[in-house]
Design a protein around this motif. Structure first.
Motif, PDB file in Angstrom:
ATOM      1  N   LYS A 675       0.841  -1.203   0.000  1.00 12.67           N
ATOM      2  CA  LYS A 675       0.000   0.000   0.000  1.00 12.67           C
ATOM      3  C   LYS A 675       0.878   1.257   0.000  1.00 12.67           C
ATOM      4  CE  LYS A 675      -3.597  -0.395   2.506  1.00 12.67           C
ATOM      5  NZ  LYS A 675      -4.608  -0.510   1.432  1.00 12.67           N
ATOM      6  N   ASP A 676       1.968   1.244   0.792  1.00 18.42           N
ATOM      7  CA  ASP A 676       2.876   2.402   0.850  1.00 18.42           C
ATOM      8  C   ASP A 676       3.580   2.629  -0.489  1.00 18.42           C
ATOM      9  OD1 ASP A 676       2.177   2.749   3.445  1.00 18.42           O
ATOM     10  OD2 ASP A 676       4.031   1.913   4.300  1.00 18.42           O
ATOM     11  N   ILE A 677       4.019   1.548  -1.108  1.00 20.25           N
ATOM     12  CA  ILE A 677       4.717   1.688  -2.386  1.00 20.25           C
ATOM     13  C   ILE A 677       3.758   2.178  -3.463  1.00 20.25           C
ATOM     14  CG2 ILE A 677       6.010   0.468  -4.167  1.00 20.25           C
ATOM     15  CD1 ILE A 677       7.511   0.982  -1.543  1.00 20.25           C
ATOM     16  N   ARG A 678       2.495   1.701  -3.431  1.00 17.26           N
ATOM     17  CA  ARG A 678       1.516   2.179  -4.416  1.00 17.26           C
ATOM     18  C   ARG A 678       1.266   3.673  -4.245  1.00 17.26           C
ATOM     19  NH1 ARG A 678      -0.681  -1.531  -7.509  1.00 17.26           N
ATOM     20  NH2 ARG A 678      -0.573  -3.732  -6.877  1.00 17.26           N
ATOM     21  N   TYR A 679       1.274   4.134  -2.996  1.00 19.66           N
ATOM     22  CA  TYR A 679       1.088   5.573  -2.747  1.00 19.66           C
ATOM     23  C   TYR A 679       2.227   6.373  -3.390  1.00 19.66           C
ATOM     24  CZ  TYR A 679       0.754   9.988  -0.207  1.00 19.66           C
ATOM     25  OH  TYR A 679       0.680  11.315   0.125  1.00 19.66           O
ATOM     26  N   LEU A 680       3.468   5.870  -3.239  1.00 19.87           N
ATOM     27  CA  LEU A 680       4.609   6.557  -3.847  1.00 19.87           C
ATOM     28  C   LEU A 680       4.570   6.449  -5.364  1.00 19.87           C
ATOM     29  CD1 LEU A 680       7.467   5.470  -1.406  1.00 19.87           C
ATOM     30  CD2 LEU A 680       6.384   7.714  -1.566  1.00 19.87           C
ATOM     31  N   GLU A 681       4.109   5.308  -5.882  1.00 20.73           N
ATOM     32  CA  GLU A 681       4.023   5.149  -7.340  1.00 20.73           C
ATOM     33  C   GLU A 681       2.988   6.098  -7.925  1.00 20.73           C
ATOM     34  OE1 GLU A 681       5.287   0.441  -7.834  1.00 20.73           O
ATOM     35  OE2 GLU A 681       3.203   0.982  -7.412  1.00 20.73           O
ATOM     36  N   ASP A 682       1.920   6.307  -7.196  1.00 18.98           N
ATOM     37  CA  ASP A 682       0.915   7.268  -7.664  1.00 18.98           C
ATOM     38  C   ASP A 682       1.492   8.677  -7.705  1.00 18.98           C
ATOM     39  OD1 ASP A 682      -0.875   5.196  -7.866  1.00 18.98           O
ATOM     40  OD2 ASP A 682      -1.820   5.577  -5.914  1.00 18.98           O
ATOM     41  N   PHE A 683       2.322   8.999  -6.693  1.00 19.51           N
ATOM     42  CA  PHE A 683       2.954  10.325  -6.680  1.00 19.51           C
ATOM     43  C   PHE A 683       3.917  10.477  -7.865  1.00 19.51           C
ATOM     44  CE2 PHE A 683       6.951  12.457  -5.444  1.00 19.51           C
ATOM     45  CZ  PHE A 683       6.504  13.770  -5.500  1.00 19.51           C
ATOM     46  N   VAL A 684       4.708   9.450  -8.149  1.00 12.40           N
ATOM     47  CA  VAL A 684       5.652   9.515  -9.265  1.00 12.40           C
ATOM     48  C   VAL A 684       4.900   9.655 -10.587  1.00 12.40           C
ATOM     49  CG1 VAL A 684       7.413   8.227 -10.523  1.00 12.40           C
ATOM     50  CG2 VAL A 684       7.437   8.257  -8.034  1.00 12.40           C
ATOM     51  N   PRO A 690       8.837  10.080 -17.733  1.00 12.39           N
ATOM     52  CA  PRO A 690       9.099   8.639 -17.941  1.00 12.39           C
ATOM     53  C   PRO A 690      10.428   8.172 -17.371  1.00 12.39           C
ATOM     54  CG  PRO A 690       8.326   9.698 -19.970  1.00 12.39           C
ATOM     55  CD  PRO A 690       8.611  10.800 -19.006  1.00 12.39           C
ATOM     56  N   SER A 691      11.405   9.064 -17.286  1.00 11.89           N
ATOM     57  CA  SER A 691      12.730   8.639 -16.836  1.00 11.89           C
ATOM     58  C   SER A 691      12.764   8.302 -15.358  1.00 11.89           C
ATOM     59  CB  SER A 691      13.757   9.735 -17.140  1.00 11.89           C
ATOM     60  OG  SER A 691      13.431  10.926 -16.443  1.00 11.89           O
ATOM     61  N   VAL A 692      11.774   8.811 -14.586  1.00  3.63           N
ATOM     62  CA  VAL A 692      11.752   8.511 -13.156  1.00  3.63           C
ATOM     63  C   VAL A 692      10.623   7.572 -12.783  1.00  3.63           C
ATOM     64  CG1 VAL A 692      12.804  10.734 -12.627  1.00  3.63           C
ATOM     65  CG2 VAL A 692      10.306  10.517 -12.596  1.00  3.63           C
ATOM     66  N   ALA A 693       9.793   7.180 -13.764  1.00  8.41           N
ATOM     67  CA  ALA A 693       8.612   6.370 -13.467  1.00  8.41           C
ATOM     68  C   ALA A 693       8.969   4.976 -12.990  1.00  8.41           C
ATOM     69  CB  ALA A 693       7.702   6.299 -14.697  1.00  8.41           C
ATOM     70  N   GLN A 694      10.160   4.469 -13.365  1.00  7.30           N
ATOM     71  CA  GLN A 694      10.518   3.091 -13.059  1.00  7.30           C
ATOM     72  C   GLN A 694      11.393   2.976 -11.806  1.00  7.30           C
ATOM     73  OE1 GLN A 694       9.156   0.674 -14.925  1.00  7.30           O
ATOM     74  NE2 GLN A 694       8.163   2.310 -16.102  1.00  7.30           N
ATOM     75  N   ALA A 695      11.427   4.029 -10.984  1.00  4.11           N
ATOM     76  CA  ALA A 695      12.342   4.026  -9.835  1.00  4.11           C
ATOM     77  C   ALA A 695      12.038   2.895  -8.862  1.00  4.11           C
ATOM     78  CB  ALA A 695      12.274   5.374  -9.117  1.00  4.11           C
ATOM     79  N   PHE A 696      10.726   2.565  -8.695  1.00  4.62           N
ATOM     80  CA  PHE A 696      10.352   1.549  -7.701  1.00  4.62           C
ATOM     81  C   PHE A 696      10.098   0.178  -8.330  1.00  4.62           C
ATOM     82  CE2 PHE A 696       9.040   5.658  -5.968  1.00  4.62           C
ATOM     83  CZ  PHE A 696       9.637   5.631  -4.725  1.00  4.62           C
ATOM     84  N   GLN A 697      10.470   0.007  -9.596  1.00 11.62           N
ATOM     85  CA  GLN A 697      10.154  -1.227 -10.304  1.00 11.62           C
ATOM     86  C   GLN A 697      10.741  -2.476  -9.624  1.00 11.62           C
ATOM     87  OE1 GLN A 697       7.990  -1.135 -12.692  1.00 11.62           O
ATOM     88  NE2 GLN A 697       8.008  -3.305 -13.144  1.00 11.62           N
ATOM     89  N   PRO A 698      12.021  -2.531  -9.224  1.00 13.49           N
ATOM     90  CA  PRO A 698      12.544  -3.742  -8.572  1.00 13.49           C
ATOM     91  C   PRO A 698      11.783  -4.100  -7.307  1.00 13.49           C
ATOM     92  CG  PRO A 698      14.336  -2.321  -9.268  1.00 13.49           C
ATOM     93  CD  PRO A 698      13.088  -1.516  -9.421  1.00 13.49           C
ATOM     94  N   LEU A 699      11.479  -3.074  -6.500  1.00 11.78           N
ATOM     95  CA  LEU A 699      10.749  -3.330  -5.256  1.00 11.78           C
ATOM     96  C   LEU A 699       9.315  -3.763  -5.551  1.00 11.78           C
ATOM     97  CD1 LEU A 699      10.973  -3.282  -2.196  1.00 11.78           C
ATOM     98  CD2 LEU A 699      10.350  -0.860  -2.239  1.00 11.78           C
ATOM     99  N   ARG A 700       8.698  -3.158  -6.583  1.00 12.56           N
ATOM    100  CA  ARG A 700       7.320  -3.520  -6.951  1.00 12.56           C
ATOM    101  C   ARG A 700       7.257  -4.975  -7.395  1.00 12.56           C
ATOM    102  NH1 ARG A 700       3.034  -3.798  -5.631  1.00 12.56           N
ATOM    103  NH2 ARG A 700       3.100  -1.568  -5.159  1.00 12.56           N
ATOM    104  N   GLN A 701       8.191  -5.449  -8.198  1.00 15.64           N
ATOM    105  CA  GLN A 701       8.183  -6.832  -8.667  1.00 15.64           C
ATOM    106  C   GLN A 701       8.355  -7.808  -7.504  1.00 15.64           C
ATOM    107  OE1 GLN A 701      11.068  -7.345 -11.781  1.00 15.64           O
ATOM    108  NE2 GLN A 701      10.029  -5.927 -13.212  1.00 15.64           N
ATOM    109  N   LEU A 702       9.202  -7.468  -6.517  1.00 18.47           N
ATOM    110  CA  LEU A 702       9.387  -8.355  -5.369  1.00 18.47           C
ATOM    111  C   LEU A 702       8.107  -8.442  -4.543  1.00 18.47           C
ATOM    112  CD1 LEU A 702      11.176 -10.077  -3.538  1.00 18.47           C
ATOM    113  CD2 LEU A 702      11.973  -7.960  -2.445  1.00 18.47           C
TER     114      LEU A 702
END
Length: 772
Positions: A675-684, A690-702
């Motif tokens: 839930k916390d990561i989704r909140y940050l992804e919504d902010f991004v 586009p260059s910063v949109a994938q910052a949380f991708q490794p953590l999101r996949q895990l």
């Protein structure tokens, strides 16, 4: 003595007369006396008497008459013994008395001989001492007569030859202790004479310097006459080319033979010789160097101020003549002695004089605005250098003296500019500069050429430009700095690029050690807005360095067409990059401070509807930084800062999520973190970058993998490469083990199914869980 011997003695004494008895008795008694056996002899004699008495008594009992006869005979023996004892004592006394007299006579004889020998020795010693003292007295006489080497030889003779023979006397031991004092006195005397000589040559050296400079001026005139007739001179260097042929003229008169000069170097050579004999040349070398250094300073101190109001250079010319004479004396000493003065010492001395002369000129000409005065000073300095070269003095270092006037002016300009720039930096508000009207804009373009984009150029006035006011003001000062330099250089004749290089180096020093250093110090601030504006200023100032290079090319005093490059250009570029990193460091530091507020329950019993509270402050901070604080930065820098900040945030959140110190987690914790990561992804996503949109991708996949109902999908290569390519196998293993080992009171069927799925993934990965 044995009993038989006593008996024989008695029989002999009885059978012979007294004369014969004494003849036999004497040696025996003498032997007893010599062996100190008188007491044993008397004891044996008494024992013998007692035995005889017993025998007599026995015989008397049998034969009375014979006994009486025996008694009579015994009494006679006893009487003889007493007489013998008396004679022995008398003989002993006579022998003792005779021995004492003989001993006394012999002692008197020995004493007489000793006295005679002492008298002879004393006489010889007195002669030696008188000669010794006479030599010691001659030392003082020689010193008074300034015959220092002779005095030193006498001292050595005393020490090596004569002192050894009288060292037993106290005065000689005192003299031995005084030998170093005598040598020191000789050294002091010859040193004093040498110092007096040094003092005395000051007047002569000025006369010699004037004579030499007058001759050099005459040579210059001869060169002008030759050059006016078309005589071509081959020159190898700029400063002395005008007099090279004149300097090499033959049949020049030796300056030391001139009637006006009277310098005798005997005192110095004598002092040097004495110090050599004492093995202390190094001490004299150091002392002389220090004295000459002090004299050089004293020579310059004679001109305490340089008055430019009367527009006269006579006093300065006299000073240069004194300096020339000083260095000619040093030149003569250098080549007339061995291992005393070195060329490096003269070079160092020349450097010191140059520095002092520079300071004198700086103080005197600080407020001078008369070009004729500068020209006259320059001509005198050139004549000074040419004169020194005529005596083969190292011109390479003296050539710098021609630029001292320029250096003085340089220092003044640098100090003035540095103060102005520091004031501009301190007064700058670090906000984009406001231009009120077109006239201000035109003035701005004259001091600092910059290009605006089409949108900005169409705006009316007043309008803001990206840089703050410190940039154009500083650029205007730099243009004035260069212009004033070249106004001063005008008139210098140079075939090389000395002045141009000096201007360029001074400008580079100014930009790097003053402008750059001040901004570099400002970057230590934690104010993001200020640092953001400094980055913009550095970007424009880096571009302005190209204009400065063009300005130097246009104003250079030679026809050289080589490209001019300022080192400050690359330095400002590097500093700008450092400033960008500094912003990222500050932003990341603030992110770390906010993350310290993050508190997670690793085994929560339920899932809350809202995200964690610390995220609100984190998102608010990032929004303010990008929308306000860093708004004026170029998009590339803002993107870099944003990406670095989000990447740092994702890395820190990943560290929290996979913390190896946490041994157990449950699915509720994974859902909360999701839930916390989704909140940050919504902010991004709102950043539309586009260059910063994938910052949380490794953590999101895990997280997605851990939330799967059937994690066995991870074992399918196609699914893994498509959905979990950025997930590390170690993280999967660590997190599944935490989930499997988490305590569960009553696991549901769904929970058991998940655990079996996790176990198969762990077995597939080569690691079996320790739980059943």
């Amino acid at each position: 003595m044995a009993e038989f011997d006593i008996q024989q003695l008695v029989l002999v004494s009885d059978a012979t007369n007294d004369a014969e008895n004494l003849e036999h008795l004497g040696p025996t008694m003498k032997e007893v006396y010599r062996n100190n056996k008188m007491k044993p002899f008397l004891d044996q004699l008494s024992s013998f008497i007692r035995r005889k008495e017993m025998e007599i008594e026995k015989m008397c009992n049998s034969n009375y008459e014979e006994f009486v006869q025996s008694v009579d005979r015994l009494l006679k023996v006893r009487q003889g013994t007493v007489d013998l004892k008396d004679k022995i004592h008398t003989l002993n006394s006579d022998v003792q008395r005779a021995g004492l007299e003989l001993t006394e006579k012999k002692r008197e004889l020995i004493e007489s001989k000793r006295i005679l020998e002492n008298i002879a020795t004393a006489t010889e010693t007195l002669k030696t001492c008188v000669h010794f003292l006479d030599l010691a007295n001659r030392v003082n006489v020689q010193v008074e007569n300034r015959k220092y080497y002779s005095a030193l030889r006498i001292v050595d003779e005393i020490q090596v030859v004569h002192l050894r023979s009288v060292i037993q006397f106290e005065f000689a031991r005192h003299m031995q202790d005084c030998i170093p004092i005598l040598k020191h006195a000789i050294k002091d005397a010859v040193t004093t004479e040498m110092k007096e000589w040094l003092f005395s040559i000051r007047t002569n050296q000025k006369t010699m310097g004037k004579l030499v400079m007058d001759r050099m001026a005459a040579r210059q005139q001869r060169w002008r006459d030759r050059s006016s007739k078309g005589f071509r001179l081959k020159t190898s260097h700029n400063v002395n080319s005008a007099v090279e042929v004149a300097v090499n003229e033959e049949n020049e008169v030796d300056i030391l033979d001139a009637d006006q000069v009277n310098i005798d170097f005997k005192s110095l050579y004598q002092c040097l010789h004495i110090y050599d004999e004492l093995g202390q040349r190094s001490e004299l070398r150091a002392s002389y160097a220090e004295d000459r250094r002090a004299q050089a300073k004293l020579t310059l101190s004679s001109m305490t101020t340089f008055n430019v109001k009367d527009r006269s250079t006579d006093q300065f010319e006299s000073l240069l003549q004194d300096i020339v004479g000083f260095f000619i004396v040093e030149h003569i000493i250098l080549y007339s002695t061995t291992n005393f003065r070195t060329q490096s010492q003269l070079d160092e001395l020349c450097d010191m004089v140059t520095s002092l002369l520079l300071r004198l000129l700086s103080e005197g000409l600080a407020n001078c605005r008369d070009p004729d005065m500068f020209l006259n000073i320059k001509l005198l300095l050139m004549l000074y250098i040419q004169t020194m070269e005529s005596y083969n003095y190292p011109v390479a270092k003296l050539n710098d003296l021609l630029l001292t006037l320029f250096h003085t002016y340089t220092d003044q300009l640098e100090a003035k500019f540095s103060a102005n720039f520091q004031k501009l930096v301190d007064e700058d508000d670090y906000t984009p500069m406001l231009v009120e009207n077109q006239d201000e804009y035109n003035l701005l373009q004259m001091s600092f050429r910059f290009k605006e984009d089409r949108k900005s150029s169409r705006q009316g006035f007043p309008r803001r430009v990206p840089f703050s006011k410190v940039v154009p003001y500083c650029c205007e000062d730099i243009r004035q700095f260069v212009s004033q330099f070249y106004r001063f250089v005008e008139g210098f004749n140079q075939e090389q690029n000395e002045m141009d290089d000096l201007v360029k180096d001074s400008l580079d020093t100014l930009l790097t050690q003053h402008v750059h250093s001040v901004w570099l110090k400002k970057l230590e601030s934690r104010n993001l807005s200020q640092i953001s504006q400094i980055i913009i200023n550095l970007e424009y100032f880096q571009g302005a360095c190209g204009d400065f290079e063009q300005l130097l090319s246009e104003m250079r005093s030679t026809s050289d067409n080589s490209k001019i490059s300022l080192q400050a250009t690359s330095l400002f570029r590097e500093t700008r990059r450092s400033a960008e990193k500094r912003i990222s460091e500050l932003v990341n530091s603030k992110i770390d401070d906010i993350l310290e507020l993050a508190e997670y329950d690793w085994l929560p019993s339920s899932i809350e509807d809202l995200h964690s509270t610390y995220l609100q402050e984190l998102v608010s901070f990032l929004s303010v930084v990008m929308s306000a604080t860093l708004q004026n930065l170029p998009d590339s820098i803002r993107t870099f800062v944003y990406y670095d900040a989000l990447e740092h945030l994702a890395s820190q959140l990943h560290r929290i999520f996979t913390d190896p110190n946490v041994k157990h987690i449950n699915q509720n914790f994974v859902a909360i973190f999701d839930k916390d990561i989704r909140y940050l992804e919504d902010f991004v996503a709102t950043l539309d970058n586009p260059s910063v949109a994938q910052a949380f991708q490794p953590l999101r996949q895990l997280i997605n993998l851990l939330l799967l109902e059937n994690t066995e999908e991870y074992m399918d290569p196609a699914i893994r490469s498509r959905h979990y390519a950025q997930v590390k196998a170690d993280d999967v293993t660590r997190m599944l083990e935490k989930l499997m080992t988490a305590p569960v009171a009553a696991p549901t069927t769904q929970e058991k199914t998940k655990r079996r799925s996790w176990g198969r993934v762990l077995e597939w990965g080569g690691i079996r869980s320790s739980s059943s």
